[in-house]
Design a protein around this motif. Structure first.
Motif, PDB file in Angstrom:
ATOM      1  N   LEU A  16       0.831  -1.203   0.000  1.00 38.42           N
ATOM      2  CA  LEU A  16       0.000   0.000   0.000  1.00 38.42           C
ATOM      3  C   LEU A  16       0.864   1.251   0.000  1.00 38.42           C
ATOM      4  N   PRO A  17       0.343   2.371  -0.503  1.00 37.49           N
ATOM      5  CA  PRO A  17       1.119   3.603  -0.487  1.00 37.49           C
ATOM      6  C   PRO A  17       1.379   4.063   0.946  1.00 37.49           C
ATOM      7  N   ALA A  18       2.498   4.702   1.148  1.00 41.05           N
ATOM      8  CA  ALA A  18       2.884   5.157   2.487  1.00 41.05           C
ATOM      9  C   ALA A  18       2.350   6.557   2.749  1.00 41.05           C
ATOM     10  N   TRP A  19       1.044   6.669   2.873  1.00 42.98           N
ATOM     11  CA  TRP A  19       0.437   7.959   3.187  1.00 42.98           C
ATOM     12  C   TRP A  19       0.853   8.371   4.583  1.00 42.98           C
ATOM     13  N   LEU A  81       3.796  17.357  11.675  1.00 42.34           N
ATOM     14  CA  LEU A  81       2.589  18.064  12.076  1.00 42.34           C
ATOM     15  C   LEU A  81       1.426  17.707  11.155  1.00 42.34           C
ATOM     16  N   ALA A  82       1.660  17.634   9.855  1.00 39.85           N
ATOM     17  CA  ALA A  82       0.615  17.265   8.902  1.00 39.85           C
ATOM     18  C   ALA A  82       0.120  15.840   9.163  1.00 39.85           C
ATOM     19  N   THR A  83       1.019  14.948   9.535  1.00 38.86           N
ATOM     20  CA  THR A  83       0.628  13.577   9.856  1.00 38.86           C
ATOM     21  C   THR A  83      -0.246  13.548  11.097  1.00 38.86           C
ATOM     22  N   TYR A  84       0.141  14.304  12.118  1.00 37.13           N
ATOM     23  CA  TYR A  84      -0.664  14.372  13.339  1.00 37.13           C
ATOM     24  C   TYR A  84      -2.045  14.945  13.053  1.00 37.13           C
ATOM     25  N   LEU A  85      -2.127  15.952  12.204  1.00 38.96           N
ATOM     26  CA  LEU A  85      -3.422  16.544  11.851  1.00 38.96           C
ATOM     27  C   LEU A  85      -4.303  15.532  11.118  1.00 38.96           C
ATOM     28  N   GLY A  86      -3.712  14.546  10.487  1.00 41.52           N
ATOM     29  CA  GLY A  86      -4.464  13.566   9.716  1.00 41.52           C
ATOM     30  C   GLY A  86      -4.906  12.341  10.479  1.00 41.52           C
ATOM     31  N   LEU A  87      -4.682  12.311  11.788  1.00 39.83           N
ATOM     32  CA  LEU A  87      -5.097  11.136  12.547  1.00 39.83           C
ATOM     33  C   LEU A  87      -6.597  10.905  12.423  1.00 39.83           C
ATOM     34  N   PRO A  88      -6.991   9.704  12.062  1.00 39.15           N
ATOM     35  CA  PRO A  88      -8.419   9.393  12.036  1.00 39.15           C
ATOM     36  C   PRO A  88      -8.984   9.372  13.461  1.00 39.15           C
ATOM     37  N   PHE A 125     -10.764  -8.449  19.058  1.00 38.65           N
ATOM     38  CA  PHE A 125     -10.214  -9.799  19.097  1.00 38.65           C
ATOM     39  C   PHE A 125     -11.199 -10.730  18.399  1.00 38.65           C
ATOM     40  N   TYR A 126     -10.670 -11.591  17.536  1.00 37.35           N
ATOM     41  CA  TYR A 126     -11.489 -12.533  16.778  1.00 37.35           C
ATOM     42  C   TYR A 126     -11.193 -13.946  17.281  1.00 37.35           C
ATOM     43  N   PRO A 127     -12.062 -14.484  18.152  1.00 36.97           N
ATOM     44  CA  PRO A 127     -11.768 -15.759  18.808  1.00 36.97           C
ATOM     45  C   PRO A 127     -11.667 -16.960  17.870  1.00 36.97           C
ATOM     46  N   ASP A 128     -12.352 -16.943  16.754  1.00 37.79           N
ATOM     47  CA  ASP A 128     -12.279 -18.097  15.852  1.00 37.79           C
ATOM     48  C   ASP A 128     -10.871 -18.284  15.279  1.00 37.79           C
ATOM     49  N   THR A 129     -10.163 -17.189  15.079  1.00 34.10           N
ATOM     50  CA  THR A 129      -8.829 -17.265  14.468  1.00 34.10           C
ATOM     51  C   THR A 129      -7.705 -16.864  15.423  1.00 34.10           C
ATOM     52  N   GLY A 130      -8.061 -16.310  16.588  1.00 33.80           N
ATOM     53  CA  GLY A 130      -7.039 -15.878  17.540  1.00 33.80           C
ATOM     54  C   GLY A 130      -6.317 -14.607  17.114  1.00 33.80           C
ATOM     55  N   VAL A 131      -6.939 -13.835  16.229  1.00 32.88           N
ATOM     56  CA  VAL A 131      -6.318 -12.632  15.680  1.00 32.88           C
ATOM     57  C   VAL A 131      -6.838 -11.384  16.396  1.00 32.88           C
ATOM     58  N   TYR A 132      -5.925 -10.487  16.682  1.00 26.99           N
ATOM     59  CA  TYR A 132      -6.267  -9.151  17.156  1.00 26.99           C
ATOM     60  C   TYR A 132      -5.930  -8.189  16.030  1.00 26.99           C
ATOM     61  N   VAL A 133      -6.822  -7.260  15.727  1.00 24.48           N
ATOM     62  CA  VAL A 133      -6.528  -6.179  14.795  1.00 24.48           C
ATOM     63  C   VAL A 133      -6.899  -4.899  15.515  1.00 24.48           C
ATOM     64  N   GLY A 134      -6.009  -3.924  15.444  1.00 21.85           N
ATOM     65  CA  GLY A 134      -6.273  -2.676  16.137  1.00 21.85           C
ATOM     66  C   GLY A 134      -5.571  -1.512  15.493  1.00 21.85           C
ATOM     67  N   THR A 135      -5.828  -0.353  16.068  1.00 23.40           N
ATOM     68  CA  THR A 135      -5.194   0.868  15.598  1.00 23.40           C
ATOM     69  C   THR A 135      -4.579   1.599  16.785  1.00 23.40           C
ATOM     70  N   LYS A 136      -3.554   2.336  16.465  1.00 25.79           N
ATOM     71  CA  LYS A 136      -2.913   3.197  17.465  1.00 25.79           C
ATOM     72  C   LYS A 136      -2.178   4.292  16.708  1.00 25.79           C
ATOM     73  N   THR A 160      -0.958   2.531   7.356  1.00 25.04           N
ATOM     74  CA  THR A 160      -1.693   3.633   7.975  1.00 25.04           C
ATOM     75  C   THR A 160      -3.193   3.419   7.844  1.00 25.04           C
ATOM     76  N   MET A 161      -3.928   3.935   8.807  1.00 27.83           N
ATOM     77  CA  MET A 161      -5.384   3.871   8.717  1.00 27.83           C
ATOM     78  C   MET A 161      -5.856   4.584   7.461  1.00 27.83           C
ATOM     79  N   ARG A 162      -5.227   5.712   7.165  1.00 27.40           N
ATOM     80  CA  ARG A 162      -5.656   6.499   6.002  1.00 27.40           C
ATOM     81  C   ARG A 162      -5.549   5.671   4.729  1.00 27.40           C
TER      82      ARG A 162
END
Length: 172
Positions: A16-19, A81-88, A125-136, A160-162
């Motif tokens: 994916l592009p590095a936005w 600063l522009a990256t911080y302003l773009g936080l979802p 958390f997805y118990p069927d697969t044991g996967v956690y997906v998150g954002t920070k 990135t979320m974006r």
């Protein structure tokens, strides 16, 4: 099978592009300078044209006499600063995870798990697969709790979320 699918997802996400390549943490440290004049929060419409766009932010600094002094901060600092302003926002995390569940049901099941928060992460958390997906801090992370040798050191940055939000059809 599930591990190989996760590997496919990870491989695709690396392409994916590095936005927003700036540092969120560095941008967070700079933002109080903006708030010395602008009392708006980081998500205010005033900042929308500058989200992830250091070139546009530099132009604003140069066009506005009171802000002209900030044009000398340097391209890295302005990019941060522009990256911080773009936080979802947190609603974007739920939209992103819902879309991910619909797009990758083999990996993220069962769907519509409760969204939790811990250590600065917003996650499911997805118990069927044991996967956690998150954002920070505007980054999407994946952790496979059942992978051989799994530990907190094996949390993988997906992008990135974006970059993911921009892929969602009709902005979901």
């Amino acid at each position: 099978m599930k591990s190989s699918f996760a590997f496919l997802v990870l491989s695709a996400s690396m392409a994916l592009p590095a936005w927003g390549a700036g540092s969120v943490d560095a941008g967070r440290l700079i933002f109080p300078v903006c708030q010395s004049c602008h009392t708006d929060p980081v998500t205010a419409p005033r900042f929308t044209p500058y989200r992830f766009n250091g070139t546009e932010l530099l132009g604003a600094f140069q066009r506005t006499p009171q802000m002209n002094v900030y044009a000398d901060l340097g391209t890295q600092t302005i990019g941060d600063l522009a990256t911080y302003l773009g936080l979802p926002d947190s609603n974007d995390t739920d939209r992103l995870l819902d879309w991910g569940e619909d797009t990758f049901p083999q990996l993220l099941s069962p769907r519509r798990q409760t969204t939790g928060q811990a250590l600065g992460y917003t996650y499911r958390f997805y118990p069927d697969t044991g996967v956690y997906v998150g954002t920070k801090d505007g980054i999407v992370w994946l952790y496979e709790s059942r992978a051989p040798g799994a530990s907190l050191d094996t949390i993988v940055r997906l992008g990135t979320m974006r970059s993911y939000l921009d892929q969602m059809p009709n902005n979901r």
